[in-house]
Design a protein around this motif. Sequence first.
Motif, PDB file in Angstrom:
ATOM      1  N   GLU A  95      -5.866  28.489 -37.736  1.00 13.60           N
ATOM      2  CA  GLU A  95      -4.922  29.102 -36.894  1.00 13.60           C
ATOM      3  C   GLU A  95      -3.531  29.071 -37.633  1.00 13.60           C
ATOM      4  O   GLU A  95      -2.621  30.019 -37.680  1.00 13.60           O
ATOM      5  N   ARG A  98      -3.692  32.095 -40.035  1.00 16.16           N
ATOM      6  CA  ARG A  98      -3.450  33.208 -39.061  1.00 16.16           C
ATOM      7  C   ARG A  98      -1.747  33.529 -39.159  1.00 16.16           C
ATOM      8  O   ARG A  98      -1.496  34.639 -39.234  1.00 16.16           O
ATOM      9  N   ARG A 102      -0.028  36.717 -40.736  1.00 16.11           N
ATOM     10  CA  ARG A 102       0.917  37.605 -39.936  1.00 16.11           C
ATOM     11  C   ARG A 102       2.308  37.906 -40.504  1.00 16.11           C
ATOM     12  O   ARG A 102       2.788  38.934 -40.285  1.00 16.11           O
ATOM     13  N   THR A 281     -11.116  30.770 -47.209  1.00 17.37           N
ATOM     14  CA  THR A 281      -9.844  31.764 -47.060  1.00 17.37           C
ATOM     15  C   THR A 281      -9.799  32.213 -48.681  1.00 17.37           C
ATOM     16  O   THR A 281      -9.613  31.242 -49.394  1.00 17.37           O
ATOM     17  N   GLU A 327     -12.326  38.432 -41.510  1.00 12.89           N
ATOM     18  CA  GLU A 327     -11.210  38.749 -40.615  1.00 12.89           C
ATOM     19  C   GLU A 327      -9.981  38.700 -41.722  1.00 12.89           C
ATOM     20  O   GLU A 327      -9.591  37.985 -42.577  1.00 12.89           O
ATOM     21  N   LEU A 329      -6.721  38.266 -42.546  1.00 16.28           N
ATOM     22  CA  LEU A 329      -5.544  37.477 -42.068  1.00 16.28           C
ATOM     23  C   LEU A 329      -3.944  38.308 -42.202  1.00 16.28           C
ATOM     24  O   LEU A 329      -2.884  37.905 -41.497  1.00 16.28           O
TER      25      LEU A 329
END
Length: 342
Positions: A95, A98, A102, A281, A327, A329
């Motif tokens: 989280e 993320r 962002r 990641t 995903e 990020l």
Amino acid sequence: HPPAMAFALALTSVGRGRAGAAASVPARWQCAAAGGGFGKTKFKFAGDLRPGTLSPPRRVPEGIERPSYARDGRPKEKWPALPWLIEEKKSDEVERMREAGRLAREVLDAAGRAVEAGITTDEIDRLVHEETVKRGAYPSPLNYNKFPKSCCTSLNEVICHGIPDSTKIKDGDIMNIDVTCFYNGFHGDCSETYVIGEVDPRGLELVQVTYDAFRKAIDICKPGVPYQDIGGVIEDVASAHGFKSVKEFCGHGIGRAFHTAPNVLHFRNKEPNGVMKPGHTFTIEPMFVEGSIKSVLWPDKWTATTADGKRSAQFEHTLLITETGVEELTGRLPDSPAFTWQ
């Protein structure tokens, strides 16, 4: 050995048993220590670009959390003993990744909207710095192994790690902007190459093909895929269009550390850099060139240009391996600046 030059990691061949390589591991690619100071010297530049004048490093408000190297320029995180030992992040860490990703995307988009002929690369750096700190984040490049600015701006023949300065962007240029934000203990890293004004067809093709290869590499990412498979996908796209994928710089793991395992190579290889698992990641960030894949390092010890002065393009995302796939990020947002081919 922890990298001293690397938003895209610099690579060098390291033999069995040498410092920084496990004695049980055969010769392989390792992150190289470069980067550092500045100075005047007689130097043969490969292309038309020349260094401009640097403004002082920008200040970060005291209330903003800083990475381990912010004060002295030296990252404190340790690299894993073997290249396939890759951290699997927990849900709370994901989280926070993320959030950092962002923020990095928002800052990169703000910089991209400002790109136009006549603006200096230092003005881009100022905007990136301001947009980062107003979000409560730290601009990760700043003082990373003494890098003097808050982002990288790589014009035309610069492959990566261009230092923002008084150089004015011109009509017909292409330029990569590389943004990383450190927020709530984690880094998010992304870059895009922008087209300024009227660029010739081959230059436009270079940018678009680099992006297409980048996308195809992301598409194969999921649990169980060896990291070495990424390179072949990228190299095949480059070769099909008469371009080449740079071998001296690579993608990297990312999290609390700006750079860590795995090394993500952008050319066909059989290096033992691990297999994708949920919670990993890392970045994919191919650099394509029109001509020679060899690089020249400027006297500033950061700016890496093509050896023949021909152009280079790059794109980058921070990615997360999930239970079912991947995903982005630092994925593009609905209001991200459109590409020239869209």
